[in-house]
Design an enzyme around this catalytic site. Structure first.
Site, PDB file in Angstrom:
ATOM      1  N   LYS A 171      65.316 -20.759 -19.619  1.00 34.71           N
ATOM      2  CA  LYS A 171      64.656 -21.932 -20.188  1.00 34.71           C
ATOM      3  C   LYS A 171      65.429 -22.522 -21.364  1.00 34.71           C
ATOM      4  CE  LYS A 171      60.314 -22.317 -18.155  1.00 34.71           C
ATOM      5  NZ  LYS A 171      60.064 -21.021 -17.545  1.00 34.71           N
TER       6      LYS A 171
ATOM      7  N   SER B 231      65.640 -14.923 -13.068  1.00 30.27           N
ATOM      8  CA  SER B 231      65.408 -15.991 -14.043  1.00 30.27           C
ATOM      9  C   SER B 231      65.070 -15.519 -15.449  1.00 30.27           C
ATOM     10  CB  SER B 231      64.309 -16.917 -13.521  1.00 30.27           C
ATOM     11  OG  SER B 231      63.155 -16.161 -13.185  1.00 30.27           O
TER      12      SER B 231
END
Ligand code: PLP
Length: 327
Positions: free
Chosen positions: A54, A306
């Protein structure tokens, strides 16, 4: 034709964020390659600063703001990986950031965000209350909201992962992407399809409470009841007024795969015990999909791992195969 983030936007994002984010390793997994009969590589965003990808999108979105907007500061309401990323990016870029949290957010999460340098404002008793405070700061104080996924700068930043995969694995045939709001999947698919149109890009979510998967199946953005899941970073809606990620996922993803909680747990366990990687539930869904035999690689495969932000006690339980109360 829907508005889309395209390959040139993502290449520009890469030039903008270079030096602010880690170019994470793309490592061959011997075990997964042997098991699936194709070369399998892990793109390890659990090694990214703040523990998830992110940071790429947040950094790009902040760098896209003009000087005036930056001087008025940023506001967001996320307690998770997006909040950490905004807090970290804002500090390194010298921008003030306020993270609005409800009084129900546990003290350790509040402290984690504060220690990244953000100002924390405790308001109300729900995520909606926190989000209303963000809206107030945007309208009254001129602060900028950094959205978690449905934003061109955020999508382009996440897409830089796709460029790194295409560079490291030019003959890539399949990319497995964790899917929630779809910022990651949209950006990665745009980059991969731009560089290598014949490669398949497949989104992966949990069976319970996956808003994008339900929306794609229905052909329109839907609200889905949120359910507790080991892949907690994949929870949340896509927004009924979704501008970009719904259309991009609809147009660019080749398939969406859904996983049970036991399958996700097996992915986290494999990452820890076989690959030596601490991976959170959301980060392990690509590995889990391969292990569960829900996708068959037809050539060189990249799995986006991720993130790695998981409560150590929960991680221990999953690795030891103890009931977690979720799975
Ligand atoms: C946010 C997040 C995702 C999902 O990203 P979207 O852009 O919302 O689809 C996947 N994994 C981790 C670790 C995340 O933090």
């Amino acid at each position: 034709m829907t508005a889309m983030v395209t390959l040139p936007d993502i290449e520009e994002a890469r030039r903008r964020i270079v030096g602010h984010v880690v170019r994470t390793p793309l490592l061959r997994s011997q075990a997964l390659s042997r098991q699936s009969g194709a070369p399998v590589f892990l793109k390890l965003e659990n090694h990214q600063k703040t523990g998830s990808f992110k940071l790429r999108g947040a950094t790009n979105a902040i760098l896209c703001l003009d000087e005036k907007a930056r001087s008025r500061g940023l506001a967001t309401a996320s307690t998770g990986n997006h909040g950490r990323a905004v807090a970290h990016a804002a500090r390194t870029l010298g921008v003030r950031a306020t993270i609005c949290l409800s009084a129900l957010v546990p003290a350790n999460k509040v402290e984690a965000i504060r220690s990244l340098g953000a100002e924390v404002r405790i308001v109300g008793h729900s995520q909606d209350d926190a989000m209303r405070e963000v809206e107030r700061q945007v309208s009254d104080e001129g602060m900028s909201f950094v959205p978690p996924f449905d934003d061109p700068g955020v999508i382009a930043g996440q897409g830089t992962i796709g460029l790194e995969i295409a560079d490291g694995l030019p003959d890539v045939a399949l990319v497995l992407v964790p899917l929630s709001g779809g910022g990651l999947a949209s950006g990665v698919a745009a980059a991969i399809k731009g560089r290598r149109p014949q490669a398949r890009v497949v989104g992966i979510s949990m069976e319970r409470g996956a808003a994008m998967a339900a929306s794609l199946a229905a052909g329109t953005p839907l609200e889905v009841r949120e359910v507790e899941t080991l892949a907690d970073s994949l929870g949340g809606g896509i927004g009924l007024d979704n501008r970009l990620t719904f259309a991009m996922c609809r147009d660019l993803l080749d398939d969406v795969i859904l996983l049970s909680e036991d399958e996700i747990a097996a992915g986290v366990r494999h990452a820890a015990t076989v690959e030596g990687e601490i991976v959170e539930g959301a980060g392990a869904v690509g590995i889990a999909a391969l292990l569960a035999g829900k996708i068959r690689p037809d050539g060189p495969t990249a799995i986006i791992v991720s993130g790695g932000n998981i409560d150590p006690v929960l991680h221990r339980k999953i690795v030891d195969g103890i009931k977690t109360g979720v799975a």
